[in-house]
Design an enzyme around this catalytic site. Structure first.
Site, PDB file in Angstrom:
ATOM      1  N   HIS A 173     -32.696   0.750 -19.989  1.00 58.07           N
ATOM      2  CA  HIS A 173     -32.060   1.700 -20.915  1.00 58.07           C
ATOM      3  C   HIS A 173     -30.564   1.865 -20.629  1.00 58.07           C
ATOM      4  CE1 HIS A 173     -31.125   5.252 -23.190  1.00 58.07           C
ATOM      5  NE2 HIS A 173     -31.041   5.997 -22.108  1.00 58.07           N
ATOM      6  N   HIS A 214     -25.512   7.124 -16.692  1.00 56.27           N
ATOM      7  CA  HIS A 214     -25.591   8.367 -17.464  1.00 56.27           C
ATOM      8  C   HIS A 214     -26.849   9.203 -17.227  1.00 56.27           C
ATOM      9  CE1 HIS A 214     -28.048   6.140 -20.459  1.00 56.27           C
ATOM     10  NE2 HIS A 214     -28.508   7.334 -20.774  1.00 56.27           N
ATOM     11  N   GLU A 269     -29.483  13.596 -14.326  1.00 57.11           N
ATOM     12  CA  GLU A 269     -30.634  14.213 -14.980  1.00 57.11           C
ATOM     13  C   GLU A 269     -31.963  13.790 -14.338  1.00 57.11           C
ATOM     14  OE1 GLU A 269     -30.651  15.648 -18.617  1.00 57.11           O
ATOM     15  OE2 GLU A 269     -32.569  16.380 -17.826  1.00 57.11           O
ATOM     16  N   ASP A 270     -32.127  12.502 -14.072  1.00 61.49           N
ATOM     17  CA  ASP A 270     -33.455  11.981 -13.743  1.00 61.49           C
ATOM     18  C   ASP A 270     -33.648  11.531 -12.290  1.00 61.49           C
ATOM     19  OD1 ASP A 270     -34.198  12.370 -16.347  1.00 61.49           O
ATOM     20  OD2 ASP A 270     -33.747  10.324 -16.983  1.00 61.49           O
ATOM     21  N   ASP A 318     -26.135   6.338 -26.047  1.00 61.39           N
ATOM     22  CA  ASP A 318     -27.424   6.701 -25.451  1.00 61.39           C
ATOM     23  C   ASP A 318     -28.449   6.982 -26.557  1.00 61.39           C
ATOM     24  OD1 ASP A 318     -29.403   7.745 -23.675  1.00 61.39           O
ATOM     25  OD2 ASP A 318     -28.591   9.775 -23.959  1.00 61.39           O
ATOM     26  N   ASP A 370     -21.426   4.634 -56.433  1.00 61.85           N
ATOM     27  CA  ASP A 370     -21.025   3.695 -55.384  1.00 61.85           C
ATOM     28  C   ASP A 370     -22.217   2.968 -54.771  1.00 61.85           C
ATOM     29  OD1 ASP A 370     -22.065   5.919 -54.233  1.00 61.85           O
ATOM     30  OD2 ASP A 370     -20.487   6.185 -52.752  1.00 61.85           O
TER      31      ASP A 370
HETATM   32 MN    MN Z   1     -30.397   8.106 -21.614  1.00 59.54          MN
END
Ligand code: MN
Length: 480
Positions: free
Chosen positions: A49, A73, A77-78, A140, A259
């Site tokens: 990822h 990134h 968080e993880d 992301d 359009d």
């Molecule tokens: Mn992510």
């Protein structure tokens, strides 16, 4: 999109940047180690990822720090990594980016608590201060949406909804239309799968049906421009299904959309844009009220182009967008295009542009000055920047999109003419509400009907917001 490898990422970055590739390898190793043993929903190792996110950023020609932030990134968080760790092992700029991206993920517009509001306020201010945070977060979300098929059904809808609520507007505010379009189409796919399939078919038909008209006009316009020695490239674009769906929701029918078919004419400079416009206007009949000069007055997200709609071959409406190459690249990537325009100090230029020219940052700064109270600040940002639409559910779990301020009557006519006409009441989240109740995001709405109902009341006109409901009520009365 297939999964990319570290080698492919490095090759991509090398193609536009001669900077510190070793730092990218280091970030990759660091993230691999931290995420070791973690798996994605698809069963693949987690590192896939962040690697793909970094690759999406490299496709935009992002700087080395941003690529590293893409790789790192999810580590705060993880995993057990902290901001301080990243600052020590990499640098402050990367640490701030990773922290910013982690926080945006927690932005919560629906909470009523002041600490949440205070948090949301801080996040909004911080993204106005480093636009790269938005760009990494968009990359992301793009990868997550591209691989959403591995998630459970209700999670897919939740992600898709959040994407439409927060990330599609963010992409629009920084002028990144390519990302905005891909995100909104993917959201539609998961929120309204049947509508999605249906529109794909409609779009195919339009493409087939307009083939002759397009060929005819391409030849004519090419010849016209060549005669005047105007270097040009012409691209054909059929309106994307999300934009189509929005038009249909606003009461337009397919042939009324001005359009649907666009010929994008790319020329060398601004002067030539106007010359080209003149030539096209001399060749075709112009639809009077559709001409827009976004070069002399760009959109609030700095989108620039000349737009005009003409009666084209086969009596079809055809839009021309006339722009320079630079305008075209800016329209696809928005502020992120500056990585390519200004290699030396892209970061500073992006920030200056954002603060001085883009309505999004100016609004946030302005609202920040006016409202001391966090709740009021968040409300105002929401009202001005994030909510022109709400999403509600049918009892079966289908998602219905409505403009803010819509009532159960709007909802009823949206799901069906006869439902609106035989409506006698409504339940929202299982409690009865009045018919002028303003629907809120994520409300579950059940319409109570009766075959003996008398049809729309006289006061319903004041209670509806959508043009669909207004139109259908009027039609009903005409028939009586
Ligand atoms: Mn992510």
């Amino acid at each position: 999109m297939n999964n990319v490898t570290l080698e492919e990422l490095i090759e991509k970055v090398r193609s536009y940047n001669k900077g510190n590739i070793d730092l990218i390898i280091k970030a990759y190793d660091y993230a691999s180690k931290k995420h070791e043993g973690q798996k994605r929903q698809s069963g693949e190792p987690y590192i896939i990822h962040p690697l793909n996110v970094a690759f999406i950023l490299a496709e935009m020609h992002a700087d080395i720090d941003t690529i590293c932030a893409g790789l790192l990134h999810d580590t705060i968080e993880d995993t057990d990594a902290t901001r301080e760790d990243i600052e020590r092992d990499f640098n402050e700029s990367i640490a701030l980016l990773v922290e910013g991206v982690t926080k945006i993920g927690k932005m919560n517009f629906s909470s009523k608590q002041d600490c949440e509001h205070a948090n949301t306020r801080k996040i909004l201010i911080s993204i106005a201060e480093d636009i790269r945070i938005i760009v990494v977060k968009l990359a992301d979300r793009l990868h997550n949406m591209r691989t959403l098929q591995h998630m459970k059904g209700y999670k897919q809808k939740k992600k898709a909804l959040e994407t439409l609520e927060i990330f599609v507007p963010l992409a629009y505010y920084i002028g990144a239309y390519k990302i905005k379009n891909e995100l909104s189409i993917l959201s539609l796919k998961y929120l309204e799968p049947r509508e999605y399939e249906n529109l794909i078919e409609i779009r195919k038909e339009i493409t087939k049906d307009s083939e002759k008209c397009i060929q005819d006009m391409l030849t004519t316009v090419k010849q016209l421009l060549d005669e005047h020695n105007i270097e040009n490239e012409i691209r054909v674009r059929i309106k994307n299904i999300y934009s189509m769906e929005k038009k249909l929701n606003n009461g337009y029918t397919i042939p009324e959309i001005h359009d649907l078919i666009t010929l994008k004419v790319i020329v060398d400079d601004v002067y030539t844009c106007y010359g080209t416009l003149g030539l096209i206007h001399s060749k075709y009949h112009v639809v009077n009220d559709k001409f827009r000069d976004y070069i002399s007055s760009p959109k609030t997200n700095m989108y620039k182009s000349l737009h005009t709609t003409v009666f084209g071959a086969d009596d079809k409406l055809v839009q021309f967008q006339i722009k320079t190459r630079e305008m075209d690249r800016a329209a696809s990537l928005g502020l992120a295009a500056f990585w390519d325009f200004d290699k030396d100090d892209a970061r500073k230029t992006m920030q200056n542009e954002l603060k001085n020219k883009y309505q999004f940052a100016r609004s946030i700064i302005e609202i920040d000055k006016i409202f001391k109270d966090n709740g009021e600040f968040v409300d105002q940002v929401k009202r001005e920047l994030f909510r022109d639409e709400i999403y509600v559910y049918t009892p079966k779990g289908d998602v219905i999109q409505l403009p803010e301020g819509s009532t159960p009557i709007d909802f009823a006519y949206k799901i069906g003419n006869s439902i609106g006409n035989s409506m006698i009441g409504a339940l929202v989240n299982n409690s009865e509400v009045s018919l002028d109740y303003k629907l809120k995001n994520k409300d579950v709405v059940k319409i109570l009907t009766n075959d003996l109902a008398l049809g729309p009341n006289d006061d319903w006109d004041e209670k509806v917001t959508t043009s669909t409901a207004k139109k259908r009520i009027r039609e009903y009365r005409k028939k009586q």
